[in-house]
Enzyme design. Structure first.
Site, PDB file in Angstrom:
ATOM      1  CB  SER A  28      -0.681   0.040   1.324  1.00 44.55           C
ATOM      2  OG  SER A  28      -1.547  -1.228   1.338  1.00 44.55           O
ATOM      3  CG  HIS A  59      -7.842  -3.872  -5.128  1.00 44.38           C
ATOM      4  ND1 HIS A  59      -7.065  -3.179  -4.374  1.00 44.38           N
ATOM      5  CD2 HIS A  59      -9.008  -3.305  -5.264  1.00 44.38           C
ATOM      6  CE1 HIS A  59      -7.191  -2.115  -3.909  1.00 44.38           C
ATOM      7  NE2 HIS A  59      -8.617  -1.992  -4.429  1.00 44.38           N
ATOM      8  CG  HIS A  81      -2.973  -9.700   1.656  1.00 47.56           C
ATOM      9  ND1 HIS A  81      -3.355  -8.777   0.673  1.00 47.56           N
ATOM     10  CD2 HIS A  81      -2.065  -8.991   2.446  1.00 47.56           C
ATOM     11  CE1 HIS A  81      -2.460  -7.748   0.784  1.00 47.56           C
ATOM     12  NE2 HIS A  81      -1.762  -7.932   1.716  1.00 47.56           N
ATOM     13  CE1 TYR A  83      -6.909  -9.599   3.167  1.00 43.50           C
ATOM     14  CE2 TYR A  83      -5.068  -9.509   4.548  1.00 43.50           C
ATOM     15  CZ  TYR A  83      -5.960  -8.844   3.387  1.00 43.50           C
ATOM     16  OH  TYR A  83      -5.866  -7.888   2.719  1.00 43.50           O
ATOM     17  CD  GLU A  84      -6.956 -11.387  -1.356  1.00 41.69           C
ATOM     18  OE1 GLU A  84      -7.723 -11.523  -2.306  1.00 41.69           O
ATOM     19  OE2 GLU A  84      -5.931 -10.883  -1.083  1.00 41.69           O
ATOM     20  CB  ALA A 111       0.458  -0.758   4.523  1.00 43.89           C
ATOM     21  CG  MET A 209      -2.660  -8.335   8.281  1.00 45.32           C
ATOM     22  SD  MET A 209      -4.406  -7.747   7.661  1.00 45.32           S
ATOM     23  CE  MET A 209      -4.827  -6.698   9.266  1.00 45.32           C
ATOM     24  CB  SER A 210       1.787  -9.037   3.677  1.00 49.17           C
ATOM     25  OG  SER A 210       2.519  -7.831   3.919  1.00 49.17           O
ATOM     26  CG  ASN A 233      -2.365   1.817  11.652  1.00 50.50           C
ATOM     27  OD1 ASN A 233      -2.087   1.311  10.787  1.00 50.50           O
ATOM     28  ND2 ASN A 233      -2.621   1.063  12.720  1.00 50.50           N
ATOM     29  CG  HIS A 245      -8.350  -0.554   4.181  1.00 49.87           C
ATOM     30  ND1 HIS A 245      -7.308  -1.184   4.404  1.00 49.87           N
ATOM     31  CD2 HIS A 245      -8.727  -0.432   2.897  1.00 49.87           C
ATOM     32  CE1 HIS A 245      -6.869  -1.437   2.918  1.00 49.87           C
ATOM     33  NE2 HIS A 245      -7.635  -0.817   2.157  1.00 49.87           N
TER      34      HIS A 245
HETATM   35  N1  HPA Z   1      -2.194  -4.219  11.959  1.00 48.94           N
HETATM   36  C1  HPA Z   1      -1.878  -5.029  10.870  1.00 48.94           C
HETATM   37  N2  HPA Z   1      -1.751  -4.994   9.620  1.00 48.94           N
HETATM   38  C2  HPA Z   1      -1.871  -3.438   9.429  1.00 48.94           C
HETATM   39  C3  HPA Z   1      -1.819  -2.480  10.488  1.00 48.94           C
HETATM   40  C4  HPA Z   1      -2.223  -2.800  11.611  1.00 48.94           C
HETATM   41  O1  HPA Z   1      -2.173  -2.122  12.475  1.00 48.94           O
HETATM   42  N3  HPA Z   1      -1.727  -1.229   9.962  1.00 48.94           N
HETATM   43  C5  HPA Z   1      -1.581  -1.740   8.490  1.00 48.94           C
HETATM   44  N4  HPA Z   1      -1.398  -2.860   8.171  1.00 48.94           N
END
Ligand code: HPA
Length: 272
Positions: A28, A59, A81, A83-84, A111, A209-210, A233, A245
């Site tokens: 991202s 996507h 990912h 999780y998909e 990200a 998550m990757s 974040n 998100h």
């Molecule tokens: N947690 C998990 N994955 C993320 C986060 C998070 O806070 N921010 C961006 N990807």
């Protein structure tokens, strides 16, 4: 699994004989990175039979083969990912494919949420190490000896020289760079505050998550690996605000210009 991989390679080779030196996964914020490439050939994932394609509408993603300066790169715009719902072996198939195309270096970007209390949204963090135990290992199952050894060493996944190169490039370009340990969790839900406290106790600086599964598969195949997270974040419980998100995406977009500059300048030096 191996047959599927070789079948995908065969299909790619029927379309292009491009040989990348660097394989890049655009996370991202780097989604439009391809605009800075001298594009040689684009290949939508959907046109490779058997290749994992994102379930998120719009996507689907594609490979972009081209040059950063004079360095041949294979870029993944979009990735699936875990999780998909894809098996983890499908998640790492594109990495293995780029390796078989000739890539020696894997440059991972993503990200992530900041777990380290000294981090700020918008920071970039170079990966020094990772924690993989919360996500499935992509090497589970019969070992594919043609790709690598059964029990690969993991003591130096993120190449020391590439780390030094990224640090130096950041310094030369006045880009503030954090460094630390990245943990991959499966998602898709964000973590709970208790989980974030746990991760901090375990020595994690960022969570996402990757990336880790990809790094394990690439390490198995003997690639030199480096990675940079965009801390989009502060993780759950670290601020009063709930995570969304949208917030992650906005922070990634804000950090994109310096992220792109750091990646481009680093890749240029990889040609030397
Ligand atoms: N947690 C998990 N994955 C993320 C986060 C998070 O806070 N921010 C961006 N990807």
């Amino acid at each position: 699994m191996y047959d599927k991989l070789m079948n995908c390679l065969d299909q790619v080779r029927r379309r292009t004989d491009f040989v990348p030196k660097v394989a890049m996964v655009l996370g991202s914020g780097l989604g439009d990175y391809a605009e800075t490439l001298q594009v040689e050939y684009e290949l939508p994932y959907g046109e490779i039979q058997g290749f994992p394609v994102s379930t998120v509408p719009g996507h689907a993603g594609k490979f972009i083969f081209g040059y950063v300066d004079r360095v041949p790169v294979a870029c993944m715009k979009g990735r699936v990912h875990y999780y998909e719902g894809y098996p983890i072996s499908d998640v790492v198939l594109p990495i293995r494919l780029m390796r078989l195309m000739g890539a020696e270096i894997l440059f991972l970007t993503n990200a992530a949420g900041g777990v380290n209390t000294s981090f700020h949204a918008g920071d970039l963090m170079m990966l020094k190490d990772h924690i993989s135990v919360f996500a499935p290992n992509p090497l589970i199952g019969p070992n594919i000896d043609a790709l690598g050894t059964r029990f690969p060493d993991m003591s130096n996944v993120y190449d020391r020289e590439l780390q030094a190169l990224i640090s130096r490039t950041a310094r030369e370009n006045d880009i503030f760079l954090q460094e630390g340990v990245y943990a991959q969790l499966t998602g898709p839900s964000f973590e709970s505050p208790a989980e974030i406290r746990m991760l901090r106790m375990l020595g994690c600086d960022a969570v996402g998550m990757s990336t880790v599964a990809e790094a394990i598969a690439a390490n198995h195949m003997g690639m030199k690996i480096c990675g940079i997270s965009c801390i989009c974040n502060l993780a759950a419980g670290m601020t009063a605000a709930p995570l969304s998100h949208k917030e992650v995406q906005e922070a990634a977009d804000m950090a994109a210009p310096k992220f792109k500059r750091l990646v481009t300048e680093t890749v240029k030096s990889m040609g030397n």
